[in-house]
Scaffold this motif. Structure first.
Motif, PDB file in Angstrom:
ATOM      1  N   GLN A  30      -6.291  15.554 -38.509  1.00  0.00           N
ATOM      2  CA  GLN A  30      -7.648  15.392 -39.022  1.00  0.00           C
ATOM      3  C   GLN A  30      -7.936  13.931 -39.395  1.00  0.00           C
ATOM      4  OE1 GLN A  30      -9.017  18.376 -41.992  1.00  0.00           O
ATOM      5  NE2 GLN A  30      -6.943  19.207 -41.846  1.00  0.00           N
ATOM      6  N   ASP A  31      -9.222  13.609 -39.383  1.00  0.00           N
ATOM      7  CA  ASP A  31      -9.634  12.275 -39.825  1.00  0.00           C
ATOM      8  C   ASP A  31      -9.209  12.034 -41.276  1.00  0.00           C
ATOM      9  OD1 ASP A  31     -10.755  11.718 -37.389  1.00  0.00           O
ATOM     10  OD2 ASP A  31     -12.805  12.242 -38.010  1.00  0.00           O
ATOM     11  N   LYS A  32      -9.287  13.071 -42.098  1.00  0.00           N
ATOM     12  CA  LYS A  32      -8.905  12.930 -43.500  1.00  0.00           C
ATOM     13  C   LYS A  32      -7.411  12.634 -43.647  1.00  0.00           C
ATOM     14  CE  LYS A  32     -12.763  13.377 -45.767  1.00  0.00           C
ATOM     15  NZ  LYS A  32     -13.269  12.300 -46.645  1.00  0.00           N
ATOM     16  N   SER A  33      -6.604  13.120 -42.701  1.00  0.00           N
ATOM     17  CA  SER A  33      -5.178  12.798 -42.733  1.00  0.00           C
ATOM     18  C   SER A  33      -4.958  11.309 -42.503  1.00  0.00           C
ATOM     19  CB  SER A  33      -4.420  13.611 -41.681  1.00  0.00           C
ATOM     20  OG  SER A  33      -4.158  14.915 -42.133  1.00  0.00           O
ATOM     21  N   ARG A  34      -5.704  10.753 -41.565  1.00  0.00           N
ATOM     22  CA  ARG A  34      -5.587   9.320 -41.310  1.00  0.00           C
ATOM     23  C   ARG A  34      -6.066   8.513 -42.522  1.00  0.00           C
ATOM     24  NH1 ARG A  34      -6.539  11.328 -36.090  1.00  0.00           N
ATOM     25  NH2 ARG A  34      -8.809  11.471 -36.395  1.00  0.00           N
ATOM     26  N   GLU A  35      -7.103   9.017 -43.174  1.00  0.00           N
ATOM     27  CA  GLU A  35      -7.600   8.350 -44.380  1.00  0.00           C
ATOM     28  C   GLU A  35      -6.556   8.396 -45.485  1.00  0.00           C
ATOM     29  OE1 GLU A  35     -11.393   8.883 -47.443  1.00  0.00           O
ATOM     30  OE2 GLU A  35     -11.497   9.744 -45.414  1.00  0.00           O
ATOM     31  N   LEU A  39      -4.353   5.331 -47.387  1.00  0.00           N
ATOM     32  CA  LEU A  39      -4.235   5.188 -48.839  1.00  0.00           C
ATOM     33  C   LEU A  39      -2.771   5.105 -49.251  1.00  0.00           C
ATOM     34  CD1 LEU A  39      -5.469   5.194 -51.691  1.00  0.00           C
ATOM     35  CD2 LEU A  39      -5.428   7.706 -51.608  1.00  0.00           C
ATOM     36  N   MET A  40      -1.929   5.942 -48.691  1.00  0.00           N
ATOM     37  CA  MET A  40      -0.508   5.947 -49.034  1.00  0.00           C
ATOM     38  C   MET A  40       0.144   4.616 -48.666  1.00  0.00           C
ATOM     39  SD  MET A  40       0.441   9.837 -47.847  1.00  0.00           S
ATOM     40  CE  MET A  40       2.175   9.694 -48.265  1.00  0.00           C
ATOM     41  N   ARG A  62      -2.583  20.712 -45.648  1.00  0.00           N
ATOM     42  CA  ARG A  62      -2.723  19.437 -44.944  1.00  0.00           C
ATOM     43  C   ARG A  62      -4.196  19.118 -44.784  1.00  0.00           C
ATOM     44  NH1 ARG A  62       2.399  18.365 -42.661  1.00  0.00           N
ATOM     45  NH2 ARG A  62       3.755  20.194 -42.853  1.00  0.00           N
ATOM     46  N   PRO A  63      -4.569  17.880 -45.050  1.00  0.00           N
ATOM     47  CA  PRO A  63      -3.725  16.777 -45.492  1.00  0.00           C
ATOM     48  C   PRO A  63      -3.407  16.860 -46.979  1.00  0.00           C
ATOM     49  CG  PRO A  63      -5.977  16.032 -45.374  1.00  0.00           C
ATOM     50  CD  PRO A  63      -5.975  17.453 -44.866  1.00  0.00           C
ATOM     51  N   ALA A  64      -2.205  16.419 -47.328  1.00  0.00           N
ATOM     52  CA  ALA A  64      -1.791  16.381 -48.729  1.00  0.00           C
ATOM     53  C   ALA A  64      -0.749  15.284 -48.906  1.00  0.00           C
ATOM     54  CB  ALA A  64      -1.235  17.726 -49.172  1.00  0.00           C
ATOM     55  N   MET A  65      -0.616  14.852 -50.157  1.00  0.00           N
ATOM     56  CA  MET A  65       0.370  13.842 -50.511  1.00  0.00           C
ATOM     57  C   MET A  65       1.145  14.308 -51.724  1.00  0.00           C
ATOM     58  SD  MET A  65      -0.197   9.880 -51.836  1.00  0.00           S
ATOM     59  CE  MET A  65      -1.789  10.340 -52.403  1.00  0.00           C
ATOM     60  N   GLY A  80      -5.933  16.754 -50.163  1.00  0.00           N
ATOM     61  CA  GLY A  80      -7.184  16.031 -50.009  1.00  0.00           C
ATOM     62  C   GLY A  80      -6.900  14.556 -50.227  1.00  0.00           C
ATOM     63  N   VAL A  81      -7.949  13.789 -50.337  1.00  0.00           N
ATOM     64  CA  VAL A  81      -7.798  12.344 -50.549  1.00  0.00           C
ATOM     65  C   VAL A  81      -8.200  12.044 -51.989  1.00  0.00           C
ATOM     66  CG1 VAL A  81      -8.434  10.050 -49.747  1.00  0.00           C
ATOM     67  CG2 VAL A  81      -8.382  11.963 -48.124  1.00  0.00           C
ATOM     68  N   PRO A  82      -7.231  11.743 -52.867  1.00  0.00           N
ATOM     69  CA  PRO A  82      -7.533  11.598 -54.299  1.00  0.00           C
ATOM     70  C   PRO A  82      -8.211  10.275 -54.640  1.00  0.00           C
ATOM     71  CG  PRO A  82      -5.217  11.189 -53.908  1.00  0.00           C
ATOM     72  CD  PRO A  82      -5.800  11.619 -52.589  1.00  0.00           C
ATOM     73  N   LEU A  83      -9.469  10.189 -54.292  1.00  0.00           N
ATOM     74  CA  LEU A  83     -10.278   9.041 -54.666  1.00  0.00           C
ATOM     75  C   LEU A  83     -11.298   9.495 -55.706  1.00  0.00           C
ATOM     76  CD1 LEU A  83     -10.688   7.351 -51.172  1.00  0.00           C
ATOM     77  CD2 LEU A  83      -9.202   6.637 -53.051  1.00  0.00           C
ATOM     78  N   GLY A  84     -12.402   8.788 -55.856  1.00  0.00           N
ATOM     79  CA  GLY A  84     -13.386   9.174 -56.863  1.00  0.00           C
ATOM     80  C   GLY A  84     -12.738   9.244 -58.230  1.00  0.00           C
ATOM     81  N   HIS A  85     -13.095  10.271 -58.983  1.00  0.00           N
ATOM     82  CA  HIS A  85     -12.556  10.420 -60.334  1.00  0.00           C
ATOM     83  C   HIS A  85     -11.068  10.742 -60.329  1.00  0.00           C
ATOM     84  CE1 HIS A  85     -16.423   9.945 -62.162  1.00  0.00           C
ATOM     85  NE2 HIS A  85     -16.937  10.968 -61.506  1.00  0.00           N
TER      86      HIS A  85
END
Length: 531
Positions: A30-35, A39-40, A62-65, A80-85
């Motif tokens: 997924q695109d979110k995985s690449r994002e 970040l990682m 997935r995606p997860a870290m 998910g992508v832990p951005l924002g808050h």
């Protein structure tokens, strides 16, 4: 992904690491995985103690870290992508996994460490939710302390199928070992109370053993924090009794009118207030609510705490604030958290592409409608009055949006549901008297605030609106009892006014104290006897 300023700040934070940390990738195409991978890579490049690893868990979302401590083997995950808050949650997860000390009570740390059994928490959030990080961070700290505990943050907007299957209609929603554990804001202390059945009793026992205070502040919002600081600076024995620090501030997205601060967010200001209070000799008793107030024979003020303990003080300052006003119609409580919501910023993303209603045509209601219009499929605003009460600029903006309808003279009469979630609402057209229904997935209630004074009825004088009536110095109708902030008859409910009124009431209470005879068991007399 991270700008230069953020990288510089993060690099400085990561210098606090004491032991190695692995960022574990659970990715797909997924695109979110690449994002997330980007970040990682950016985070790991900022410290030699942070490395990358591939996750071997085939059942992982997935995606997860994962954030894994090499020293202890503890791990917490972010689906998910832990951005924002939630970016702060990620940073703290890395720091705590790398041995950086946690800013929590040592007794709570020991309580977490001694929990017996395995616990798997799953915390559904939205990245726009300001309440969610508090819960994610509390559970992540537990996971960093005790290897038998795991927590996974799950971005509900990204994992919509799970949200639908598990009927998650409000955030944060926490599952423990597959069963729903909590919904909404919950502190680390309250989590432990639910898990450790004896924790509440131990906490109440500690309250009952406390000596008499000179000033006891009830409430931890801006007014309460200000009052506590002013009282402590006078050198008197000061306590703060509060369910949690922050009050309404915790749900405030953007603050641009707090003098000397160009712009901030509610939770950030709350953290600053709590740190400022903590810098003084103040006994902070969090996780407790007052349930009664009375005057003892010796003139001291007694505050009864939910659960039965009693605190005594020579003076009391009430700063219990206000809460969202409810509709008080059939179905509202039954479907609270199942489609009935009070925070559009927190829960809005869970209704992506769906039809929702906003109850209330004031500034809060119209702002909510504008916000939700960019997320949901359609928004219907229902206003009881014959016209909207919001500022004209907000009305023009709302009326310009194609997916927003506004209905005035509408009295909501019932929340409709199928047993599991909201499916609509019924309202009465106040002009024709006709009853109508609307099919909806969610209802956001924005009809103002109600003061938290139920436990004070018949004790102190209250206005017809339930607010505490106060004088110029914050004094109430009961000698020795003062009040400040949104819970009072102060006409304008603003953060800066609450802070000022807290200072005024604290000084008023101190002026009262120095004119009173010293009680037999007062803190000053105990100190003198000890000397």
């Amino acid at each position: 992904m991270l700008d230069a300023k953020m990288k510089t700040q993060l690099e400085a934070y990561l210098q606090n690491l004491k032991t190695p940390v692995e960022l574990v990738a659970y990715l797909d195409g997924q695109d979110k995985s690449r994002e997330l991978e980007t970040l990682m890579n950016e985070v790991s490049a900022l410290s030699p103690l942070v490395s990358l690893a591939q996750g071997e868990d085939k059942e992982a979302r997935r995606p997860a870290m994962g954030v894994r401590s090499v020293a202890s083997g503890t791990e917490m995950r972010f689906a998910g992508v832990p951005l924002g808050h939630e970016f702060t949650s990620l940073v703290l997860a890395v720091l705590h996994s790398g041995g950086h000390p946690m800013k929590i009570d040592k007794e709570l740390i020991e309580q977490v460490r001694n929990l017996d059994g395995e616990y798997r928490f799953e915390t559904y959030i939205s990245l726009s939710c300001q309440t969610c990080p508090e819960v994610v961070q509390a559970l992540n700290m537990m996971a960093a302390i005790n290897p038998q505990i795991r927590n996974e943050m799950i971005d509900g907007a990204m994992f919509q199928n799970e949200v639908e299957t598990r009927k998650v209609l409000a955030v944060p929603t926490v599952f423990m070992n597959g069963q729903q554990f909590s919904q909404g804001r919950i502190s680390l202390a309250d989590i432990l109370k639910k898990m450790d059945k004896n924790a509440g009793a131990r906490s109440l026992k500690k309250l009952a053993e406390k000596d008499i205070f000179d000033m006891l502040v009830v409430g931890g919002g801006p007014a309460g924090a200000s009052a506590a600081i002013y009282a402590a600076r006078k050198g008197i024995r000061t306590g703060v009794l509060a369910d949690k620090f922050g009050g309404q501030l915790l749900d405030t997205v953007s603050i641009e009118n707090f003098i000397s601060v160009n712009e901030t967010e509610g939770p950030k200001l709350v953290a600053n207030l709590e740190a400022h209070v903590g810098a003084y000799d103040v006994d902070i008793m969090a996780g407790h609510q007052a349930s009664g107030l009375s005057v003892a024979d010796d003139g001291s003020i007694e505050i009864t705490v939910e659960g039965g303990s009693v605190l005594r003080s020579r003076s009391v300052l009430l700063a219990t604030g206000a809460r969202w006003r409810e509709m008080n119609v059939p179905g509202e409580q039954e479907y609270r958290g199942k489609g009935v919501a009070y925070c559009p910023h927190c829960d809005g993303p869970l209704f992506k592409g769906k039809s929702v209603a906003v109850i209330g045509g004031g500034n809060s209601g119209i702002e909510a409608a504008i916000d939700l219009a960019g997320i949901t499929g359609h928004v219907t605003v229902l206003e009881f009055d014959s016209k909207l009460r919001a500022d004209e600029v907000l009305q023009r903006k709302a009326r310009s949006l194609k997916n927003v309808d506004i209905i005035t003279s509408a009295q909501t009469t019932e929340v409709l549901g199928d047993g599991d979630r909201v499916i609509g609402l019924a309202y009465t057209d106040r002009q024709s008297g006709e009853t109508k229904t609307i099919s909806l997935a969610g209802i956001f209630v924005q009809i103002g605030l109600v003061p938290n004074t139920e436990f004070l009825k018949g004790v102190v004088d209250l206005s017809p609106r339930g607010e505490i009536e106060i004088g110029a110095r914050g004094e109430t109708s009961v000698p020795g009892v003062f009040a400040a902030g949104d819970v009072t008859t102060t006409p304008f409910k603003q953060i800066v006014i609450a802070v000022g009124s807290g200072a005024t009431a604290a000084l008023g209470a101190f002026d009262y104290l120095i004119r009173q005879p010293v009680l037999e068991n007062s803190a000053e007399q105990i100190a003198n006897q000890a000397a």
